[in-house]
Design a protein around this motif. Structure first.
Motif, PDB file in Angstrom:
ATOM      1  N   ASN A  37       0.815  -1.210   0.000  1.00  0.00           N
ATOM      2  CA  ASN A  37       0.000   0.000   0.000  1.00  0.00           C
ATOM      3  C   ASN A  37       0.854   1.268   0.000  1.00  0.00           C
ATOM      4  OD1 ASN A  37      -2.413   1.434  -0.017  1.00  0.00           O
ATOM      5  ND2 ASN A  37      -3.309   0.133   1.579  1.00  0.00           N
ATOM      6  N   ILE A  38       0.172   2.375  -0.007  1.00  0.00           N
ATOM      7  CA  ILE A  38       0.832   3.670  -0.142  1.00  0.00           C
ATOM      8  C   ILE A  38       1.653   3.991   1.102  1.00  0.00           C
ATOM      9  CG2 ILE A  38       0.436   6.157  -0.281  1.00  0.00           C
ATOM     10  CD1 ILE A  38      -2.053   5.541  -1.954  1.00  0.00           C
ATOM     11  N   LEU A  39       2.885   4.385   0.842  1.00  0.00           N
ATOM     12  CA  LEU A  39       3.757   4.970   1.852  1.00  0.00           C
ATOM     13  C   LEU A  39       4.407   6.190   1.231  1.00  0.00           C
ATOM     14  CD1 LEU A  39       5.368   1.739   3.341  1.00  0.00           C
ATOM     15  CD2 LEU A  39       3.639   3.195   4.416  1.00  0.00           C
ATOM     16  N   ILE A  40       4.908   7.091   2.058  1.00  0.00           N
ATOM     17  CA  ILE A  40       5.409   8.349   1.499  1.00  0.00           C
ATOM     18  C   ILE A  40       6.904   8.540   1.674  1.00  0.00           C
ATOM     19  CG2 ILE A  40       3.161   9.437   1.883  1.00  0.00           C
ATOM     20  CD1 ILE A  40       4.418  10.960   4.211  1.00  0.00           C
ATOM     21  N   ARG A  41       7.586   7.559   2.219  1.00  0.00           N
ATOM     22  CA  ARG A  41       9.033   7.695   2.375  1.00  0.00           C
ATOM     23  C   ARG A  41       9.734   7.212   1.120  1.00  0.00           C
ATOM     24  NH1 ARG A  41      10.824   4.590   7.563  1.00  0.00           N
ATOM     25  NH2 ARG A  41       9.852   2.945   6.322  1.00  0.00           N
ATOM     26  N   ARG A  42      10.758   7.939   0.746  1.00  0.00           N
ATOM     27  CA  ARG A  42      11.530   7.585  -0.437  1.00  0.00           C
ATOM     28  C   ARG A  42      12.057   6.168  -0.349  1.00  0.00           C
ATOM     29  NH1 ARG A  42      17.149  10.650  -2.247  1.00  0.00           N
ATOM     30  NH2 ARG A  42      17.782   9.133  -3.827  1.00  0.00           N
ATOM     31  N   ASN A  43      12.558   5.774   0.791  1.00  0.00           N
ATOM     32  CA  ASN A  43      13.203   4.470   0.932  1.00  0.00           C
ATOM     33  C   ASN A  43      12.212   3.304   0.846  1.00  0.00           C
ATOM     34  OD1 ASN A  43      15.651   5.733   1.182  1.00  0.00           O
ATOM     35  ND2 ASN A  43      15.706   5.591   3.416  1.00  0.00           N
ATOM     36  N   ASP A  44      10.941   3.585   0.873  1.00  0.00           N
ATOM     37  CA  ASP A  44       9.943   2.520   0.755  1.00  0.00           C
ATOM     38  C   ASP A  44       9.711   2.080  -0.685  1.00  0.00           C
ATOM     39  OD1 ASP A  44       8.122   4.123   3.376  1.00  0.00           O
ATOM     40  OD2 ASP A  44       9.281   2.258   3.517  1.00  0.00           O
ATOM     41  N   TYR A  45      10.230   2.853  -1.631  1.00  0.00           N
ATOM     42  CA  TYR A  45       9.997   2.563  -3.038  1.00  0.00           C
ATOM     43  C   TYR A  45      11.195   1.831  -3.616  1.00  0.00           C
ATOM     44  CZ  TYR A  45       5.748   5.234  -2.807  1.00  0.00           C
ATOM     45  OH  TYR A  45       4.482   5.643  -2.483  1.00  0.00           O
ATOM     46  N   ARG A  46      10.894   0.739  -4.301  1.00  0.00           N
ATOM     47  CA  ARG A  46      11.946  -0.166  -4.768  1.00  0.00           C
ATOM     48  C   ARG A  46      12.476   0.218  -6.149  1.00  0.00           C
ATOM     49  NH1 ARG A  46      11.103  -6.722  -5.559  1.00  0.00           N
ATOM     50  NH2 ARG A  46      13.226  -7.197  -6.248  1.00  0.00           N
ATOM     51  N   PHE A  47      11.607   0.627  -7.033  1.00  0.00           N
ATOM     52  CA  PHE A  47      12.003   0.905  -8.414  1.00  0.00           C
ATOM     53  C   PHE A  47      11.816   2.388  -8.717  1.00  0.00           C
ATOM     54  CE2 PHE A  47      12.466  -3.470  -9.297  1.00  0.00           C
ATOM     55  CZ  PHE A  47      11.421  -4.136  -8.684  1.00  0.00           C
ATOM     56  N   TRP A  48      12.742   2.899  -9.518  1.00  0.00           N
ATOM     57  CA  TRP A  48      12.744   4.338  -9.831  1.00  0.00           C
ATOM     58  C   TRP A  48      12.995   4.578 -11.307  1.00  0.00           C
ATOM     59  CZ3 TRP A  48      11.803   8.249  -6.346  1.00  0.00           C
ATOM     60  CH2 TRP A  48      11.722   7.860  -5.005  1.00  0.00           C
ATOM     61  N   GLY A  49      12.351   5.636 -11.832  1.00  0.00           N
ATOM     62  CA  GLY A  49      12.673   6.100 -13.162  1.00  0.00           C
ATOM     63  C   GLY A  49      13.851   7.061 -13.136  1.00  0.00           C
ATOM     64  N   GLN A  50      14.228   7.554 -14.306  1.00  0.00           N
ATOM     65  CA  GLN A  50      15.379   8.444 -14.423  1.00  0.00           C
ATOM     66  C   GLN A  50      15.022   9.892 -14.147  1.00  0.00           C
ATOM     67  OE1 GLN A  50      18.665   7.436 -14.978  1.00  0.00           O
ATOM     68  NE2 GLN A  50      17.633   5.542 -14.411  1.00  0.00           N
ATOM     69  N   GLY A  51      13.750  10.207 -14.131  1.00  0.00           N
ATOM     70  CA  GLY A  51      13.322  11.555 -13.823  1.00  0.00           C
ATOM     71  C   GLY A  51      13.069  12.387 -15.067  1.00  0.00           C
TER      72      GLY A  51
END
Length: 122
Positions: free
Chosen positions: A101-115
């Motif tokens: 579910n939704i969390l708002i901390r950066r470290n909780d997200y596993r995958f990232w785009g390049q921006g």
């Protein structure tokens, strides 16, 4: 593995609108809670908004009422509609994905785009 590709950034004037898109692909392209974060020069990466698989959303107070997050599960795409942009919204905007579910901390997200860069001129 999951790949996230953002698009839609650019240079706009204060008061304008932009819609960012983030398409996920890969073996587990869908099925994640998706979030948007932003990072201004010299500052930390901050939560903007997130949406889970059911469509429930959380939006940061700084953008509430101006930004809307949505998703199209059929195409594995999440959107960030940004209205009433101000110079303070200038940042690199990142798409991110996580299980659960939704969390708002950066470290909780596993995958990232390049921006994607969003620049708002006054």
């Amino acid at each position: 593995q999951v790949q996230l590709v953002e698009s839609g950034g650019g240079l706009v004037q204060a008061g304008d609108s932009l819609r960012l898109s983030c398409k996920s692909s890969g073996r587990y392209g869908g099925g994640f809670t998706m979030g948007w974060f932003r990072q201004a020069p010299g500052k930390e990466r901050l939560f903007v908004a997130a949406i889970n698989l059911s469509g429930s959303t959380t939006v940061a107070d700084a953008v509430k009422g101006r930004f809307t997050i949505s998703r199209d599960n059929a195409s594995n795409t999440v959107y960030l509609q940004m209205n009433g942009l101000t110079p303070e919204d200038t940042a690199v905007y990142y798409c991110a994905a996580k299980n659960g579910n939704i969390l708002i901390r950066r470290n909780d997200y596993r995958f990232w785009g390049q921006g994607t860069q969003v620049t708002v001129s006054s």
